[in-house]
Write a protein that holds these residues in place. Structure first.
Motif, PDB file in Angstrom:
ATOM      1  N   GLY A  68       0.872  -1.107   0.014  1.00  0.00           N
ATOM      2  CA  GLY A  68      -0.019   0.196   0.094  1.00  0.00           C
ATOM      3  C   GLY A  68       0.897   1.302   0.019  1.00  0.00           C
ATOM      4  N   GLU A  69       0.253   2.401  -0.236  1.00  0.00           N
ATOM      5  CA  GLU A  69       0.867   3.898  -0.605  1.00  0.00           C
ATOM      6  C   GLU A  69       0.733   4.548   0.772  1.00  0.00           C
ATOM      7  N   PRO A  70       1.664   5.138   1.544  1.00  0.00           N
ATOM      8  CA  PRO A  70       1.370   5.908   2.589  1.00  0.00           C
ATOM      9  C   PRO A  70       0.844   7.219   2.054  1.00  0.00           C
ATOM     10  N   ILE A  71      -0.083   7.806   2.717  1.00  0.00           N
ATOM     11  CA  ILE A  71      -0.865   9.075   2.338  1.00  0.00           C
ATOM     12  C   ILE A  71      -0.281  10.217   3.120  1.00  0.00           C
ATOM     13  N   ILE A  72      -0.203   9.944   4.461  1.00  0.00           N
ATOM     14  CA  ILE A  72       0.155  10.752   5.362  1.00  0.00           C
ATOM     15  C   ILE A  72       1.548  10.325   6.077  1.00  0.00           C
ATOM     16  N   PRO A  73       2.573  11.107   6.727  1.00  0.00           N
ATOM     17  CA  PRO A  73       3.955  10.803   7.211  1.00  0.00           C
ATOM     18  C   PRO A  73       3.695   9.767   8.399  1.00  0.00           C
ATOM     19  N   CYS A 130       1.826  20.560   7.263  1.00  0.00           N
ATOM     20  CA  CYS A 130       0.832  21.227   6.627  1.00  0.00           C
ATOM     21  C   CYS A 130       1.120  22.714   6.229  1.00  0.00           C
ATOM     22  N   ARG A 131       2.073  23.378   7.116  1.00  0.00           N
ATOM     23  CA  ARG A 131       2.211  24.664   6.812  1.00  0.00           C
ATOM     24  C   ARG A 131       3.333  24.996   5.925  1.00  0.00           C
ATOM     25  N   GLY A 132       3.909  23.913   5.507  1.00  0.00           N
ATOM     26  CA  GLY A 132       4.990  23.831   4.721  1.00  0.00           C
ATOM     27  C   GLY A 132       6.489  23.974   5.116  1.00  0.00           C
ATOM     28  N   GLU A 133       6.405  23.868   6.679  1.00  0.00           N
ATOM     29  CA  GLU A 133       7.763  23.720   7.152  1.00  0.00           C
ATOM     30  C   GLU A 133       8.471  22.503   7.307  1.00  0.00           C
ATOM     31  N   VAL A 192       6.221   9.047  -3.682  1.00  0.00           N
ATOM     32  CA  VAL A 192       5.025   8.923  -2.487  1.00  0.00           C
ATOM     33  C   VAL A 192       5.252  10.201  -1.461  1.00  0.00           C
ATOM     34  N   LEU A 193       3.988  10.455  -0.968  1.00  0.00           N
ATOM     35  CA  LEU A 193       3.856  11.630  -0.090  1.00  0.00           C
ATOM     36  C   LEU A 193       4.473  12.778  -0.882  1.00  0.00           C
ATOM     37  N   THR A 194       4.088  13.162  -1.996  1.00  0.00           N
ATOM     38  CA  THR A 194       4.658  14.269  -2.917  1.00  0.00           C
ATOM     39  C   THR A 194       4.340  15.701  -2.126  1.00  0.00           C
ATOM     40  N   GLY A 195       3.183  15.667  -1.324  1.00  0.00           N
ATOM     41  CA  GLY A 195       2.721  16.827  -0.945  1.00  0.00           C
ATOM     42  C   GLY A 195       3.657  17.344   0.432  1.00  0.00           C
ATOM     43  N   HIS A 196       4.596  16.097   0.947  1.00  0.00           N
ATOM     44  CA  HIS A 196       5.449  16.425   2.220  1.00  0.00           C
ATOM     45  C   HIS A 196       6.891  16.284   1.760  1.00  0.00           C
TER      46      HIS A 196
END
Length: 303
Positions: free
Chosen positions: A180-185, A210-213, A261-265
């Motif tokens: 499976g693919e992780p969605i959140i850290p 989530c704040r980009g830090e 994966v976790l591209t947003g992070h």
């Protein structure tokens, strides 16, 4: 002959003091252990005092030896400076250059550049080592190092940032299909992870919140490797997730052999720097290599 022997004795003494034994000094100087010991012994006889406290287990400096070592090192620094100033106008690059590189990045990005320079300067000789550990440039006689990450104490050194490596978290499609693919850290704790192993350094990944830090996250260390190429091989083999530099995995992401994966992070970056001993005048061979590295970084060849 007497002056030559005098200088040879000082060189033997300083090398022995720096490396802690006649055996190590002999290897460094290309002499026999006996020759180094006799050279130091003649120096002690000439000075009329003992520089080393000898025992069956160890070799240590006497108080006189410690004071003499400081004076000798200062004198040798002056001689090296004089040589650098004298040869700084020479157009051709010559002599032996000792370079220490991080394994994967060094082989893929820096070594081809060094070899290309060496082909153009036949009088330049290279000694190249690959390691991720801290090295004492002065103690180990290294002219230049490339290091990835924030620099620790670098007093006595000049550091020049070349570029930064962008990090991504990725895995093979086969692994993601099975696990499976992780969605959140937070879901990383449920996965197998391939991490870089460094002695005396904590294992962590750089992730954006989530704040980009950017924050450090400690992944489960299922597989530990002290080499980037080995980490890549493990991820391609489906062993788990890993955070790896884009320059190393870019073509595998493009071909579909790996998936991010976790591209947003993602978005973590680590500096890549070149370091060399601090001096008022750079030797031509060091200056040329540093200039070439800076130019390669500006042209995007190190990304």
């Amino acid at each position: 002959m007497r002056n030559t022997d005098h200088l040879g004795g000082i060189n033997a003494f300083v090398t022995t003091a720096r490396h802690g034994s006649f055996t190590a000094a002999a290897e460094r100087l290309g002499l026999t252990k006996s020759a180094v010991g006799k050279s130091v012994g003649r120096l002690e006889d000439r000075l009329g005092l003992k520089l080393f406290q000898r025992s069956t287990r160890r070799l240590s400096l006497t108080p006189d030896g410690e004071r003499f070592l400081q004076s000798c090192q200062h004198a040798m620094d002056i001689l090296q400076q004089a040589e650098a100033e004298l040869t700084s106008h020479i157009a051709h690059i010559s002599g032996r250059l000792r370079v220490d590189l991080p394994a994967a990045f060094g082989r893929q990005r820096i070594l081809p550049l060094l070899l290309n320079i060496a082909r153009g300067y036949p009088q330049l000789a290279l000694t190249v080592t690959f390691s991720e550990r801290f090295v004492d440039l002065i103690e180990e006689g290294i002219d230049l190092v490339i290091r990835i990450g924030e620099l620790a104490d670098s007093s006595g050194l000049v550091a020049r940032r070349l570029t930064t490596q962008k990090l991504v978290i990725c895995a093979s499609p086969e692994y993601l299909l099975q696990q499976g693919e992780p969605i959140i850290p937070e879901e990383l704790s449920q996965h197998k992870c391939v991490v870089g192993f460094r002695r005396d350094q904590p294992i962590s990944w750089l992730l954006k919140d989530c704040r980009g830090e950017v924050n450090r996250y400690v992944p489960p260390a299922t597989y530990e490797f002290a080499d980037g190429d080995a980490m890549l091989a493990a991820v391609l083999a489906g062993c788990g997730l890993s955070q790896l530099p884009l320059w190393l995995v870019g073509r595998y992401l493009a071909s579909g052999e790996l998936k991010e994966v976790l591209t947003g992070h993602s978005g973590g970056e680590m500096p890549i720097s070149v370091l060399w001993p601090k001096s008022r005048q750079l030797l031509p061979k060091i200056r040329h290599i540093v200039d070439a590295l800076i130019k390669a970084a500006e042209d995007g060849l190190l990304d």
